[in-house]
Design an enzyme around this catalytic site. Structure first.
Site, PDB file in Angstrom:
ATOM      1  N   GLY A 114      44.339  69.680  91.999  1.00 23.13           N
ATOM      2  CA  GLY A 114      43.472  69.439  90.858  1.00 23.13           C
ATOM      3  C   GLY A 114      42.304  70.397  90.811  1.00 23.13           C
ATOM      4  N   THR A 137      46.886  66.135  89.003  1.00 26.37           N
ATOM      5  CA  THR A 137      45.861  65.104  89.154  1.00 26.37           C
ATOM      6  C   THR A 137      46.189  63.959  88.219  1.00 26.37           C
ATOM      7  OG1 THR A 137      43.537  64.489  88.793  1.00 26.37           O
ATOM      8  CG2 THR A 137      44.337  66.367  87.555  1.00 26.37           C
ATOM      9  N   ASP A 139      44.092  62.110  87.080  1.00 22.25           N
ATOM     10  CA  ASP A 139      42.946  61.993  86.187  1.00 22.25           C
ATOM     11  C   ASP A 139      43.107  62.790  84.898  1.00 22.25           C
ATOM     12  OD1 ASP A 139      41.804  60.531  88.268  1.00 22.25           O
ATOM     13  OD2 ASP A 139      40.807  62.289  89.110  1.00 22.25           O
ATOM     14  N   ARG A 174      39.209  33.716  80.024  1.00 17.69           N
ATOM     15  CA  ARG A 174      38.213  34.433  80.813  1.00 17.69           C
ATOM     16  C   ARG A 174      37.946  35.821  80.243  1.00 17.69           C
ATOM     17  NH1 ARG A 174      40.892  33.094  86.677  1.00 17.69           N
ATOM     18  NH2 ARG A 174      39.801  31.136  87.091  1.00 17.69           N
ATOM     19  N   MET A 181      41.180  54.430  87.667  1.00 18.36           N
ATOM     20  CA  MET A 181      40.686  55.700  88.184  1.00 18.36           C
ATOM     21  C   MET A 181      40.433  56.683  87.043  1.00 18.36           C
ATOM     22  SD  MET A 181      42.778  56.318  91.726  1.00 18.36           S
ATOM     23  CE  MET A 181      42.201  55.553  93.243  1.00 18.36           C
ATOM     24  N   ARG A 183      37.771  59.326  87.710  1.00 13.80           N
ATOM     25  CA  ARG A 183      36.521  59.996  88.060  1.00 13.80           C
ATOM     26  C   ARG A 183      35.637  60.180  86.833  1.00 13.80           C
ATOM     27  NH1 ARG A 183      35.898  61.135  93.040  1.00 13.80           N
ATOM     28  NH2 ARG A 183      34.254  62.659  92.684  1.00 13.80           N
ATOM     29  N   ARG A 276      36.213  37.778  85.646  1.00 11.45           N
ATOM     30  CA  ARG A 276      36.830  38.293  86.864  1.00 11.45           C
ATOM     31  C   ARG A 276      36.955  39.813  86.734  1.00 11.45           C
ATOM     32  NH1 ARG A 276      35.990  33.819  88.122  1.00 11.45           N
ATOM     33  NH2 ARG A 276      37.328  32.305  89.206  1.00 11.45           N
ATOM     34  N   HIS A 282      44.242  52.668  94.313  1.00 10.50           N
ATOM     35  CA  HIS A 282      45.308  53.592  94.672  1.00 10.50           C
ATOM     36  C   HIS A 282      46.692  53.132  94.223  1.00 10.50           C
ATOM     37  CE1 HIS A 282      42.030  55.078  97.153  1.00 10.50           C
ATOM     38  NE2 HIS A 282      42.714  56.200  97.262  1.00 10.50           N
TER      39      HIS A 282
END
Length: 358
Positions: A114, A137, A139, A174, A181, A183, A276, A282
């Protein structure tokens, strides 16, 4: 021709497909292929390069992870070490890496990684190593590339998880906050949130207001919908606030995470409704890659070998407008691809009534 292949940074579904494709394409040309274990880690061991053949890559396309291993603390320009006084420091060991490449007559490196890996790759090209990069990546934040390998699987896993959590949210009435993920970019949150019909999507590119989210919750309640699904990227932050991190280990990037818990607590306090939070973590990296990730990874791997064959070094193979091309590593280093706020997918989310936090 003797080439080496390595995988750096976080693992991603499709890495093995790219390794297999590059290896077989190189072997077909009569070249020798070597793998570097754990990013650049094995370069500093007694057996720096591992010989690769057809048997080495047999049956690995469907496997998650990487058979070469990976590391996010293996920057040869900032390698952690222990000082004489017992404290940790960083040192530049890149000259040793270059010397090993020369000693073993490695002609080129296929670096799969990445933004961090491409930054390292660019610096190594300035020391004379010939490199072709492959964009990896989950991301999807690598500048100049429409889609990176691993992203499709990550967003698919996130979508399925959010689907499952939605039924629980509705059953218990709820507020459910799911952290994904990504970043500093919101690609996974935006794609999986929209695909799973989330009610609120929070991404780093749009600092969010709790008042805006509360209004969305009240709007849903007025229509008899007593639950709310909120998808938040790990790098999202409230207006005037900071990104939530878990700290930083020497030689590593800062670890993001914890925003879902904060959002759930704050919304519960403001609305009086039970909440919650769930962190997918991961889970998004593991498991078998999707069909799309297998194919794009194989295309990237084979294209990298064609670049080596043609002498197109110090380039990154990218997908632009559904066509493979290359861009200089120097253009990628230090840049990041953020979600464009005027993109049709952001507009789509707004058009179907999703709250983006602003």
């Amino acid at each position: 021709m003797r080439i080496a292949i390595n995988t750096g940074g976080g693992d991603a579904p499709g890495l093995n497909a790219a390794i297999r494709s590059a290896t077989l394409a190189a072997l077909k040309r009569g070249w020798e292929v070597f793998g570097i274990k754990n990013g650049y880690g094995s370069v500093y061991t007694e057996k720096p390069f591992i010989k690769m053949d057809e048997e080495s890559v047999r049956g690995i396309t469907l496997l998650g992870g990487t058979i070469l291993g990976t590391a996010n603390r293996g920057n040869p320009f900032e390698m952690p070490y222990e000082k004489e006084d017992g404290t940790q420091g960083l040192k530049d060991v890149s000259d040793h890496l270059v010397a090993k490449f020369n000693e073993y007559n490695i002609d080129a490196l296929v670096a799969i990684g990445g933004d961090g890996s491409m930054h390292i790759a660019h610096k190594l090209t300035q020391k004379g190593i010939k490199i072709v990069g492959v964009p990896k990546t989950i991301d999807n934040d690598l500048w100049g590339c429409d889609v990176t390998l691993g992203f499709d699987t990550a967003r698919s896993i996130a979508t399925e998880a959010i689907d499952r959590i939605t039924t629980t949210a509705e059953s218990h009435e709820r507020l459910m906050v799911v952290e994904v993920m990504g970043r500093y970019a919101g690609w996974i949150a935006l794609y999986s949130g929209l695909a799973s019909t989330a009610d609120v999507i929070l991404i780093p590119e749009i600092p969010f207001s709790y008042d805006s989210i509360v209004e969305k919750i009240k709007e849903r309640r007025s229509k008899g919908k007593n639950y709310t699904m909120i998808v938040v990227a790990e790098g999202a932050k409230p207006e005037g606030g900071d990104i939530v991190t878990k700290g930083k280990t020497l030689g590593q990037q800062e670890q993001l995470g914890g925003i879902a818990s904060q959002v759930a607590h704050e919304l519960s306090e403001r609305t009086g409704q039970e909440s919650r939070s769930v962190v997918l973590g991961h889970l998004q990296r593991g498991g078998s890659p999707t069909t799309y990730d297998r194919l794009i990874s194989m295309r990237y791997g084979a294209s990298a070998i064609r670049c080596v064959e043609n002498g197109d070094f110090n380039e990154l193979v990218v997908l632009q407008d559904n066509k493979l091309t290359t861009i200089p590593l120097s253009e990628v280093a230090g840049k990041m691809k953020y979600v464009p706020l005027d993109s049709d997918i952001v507009q789509t989310a707004r058009d179907v009534g999703i709250c983006m936090g602003d």
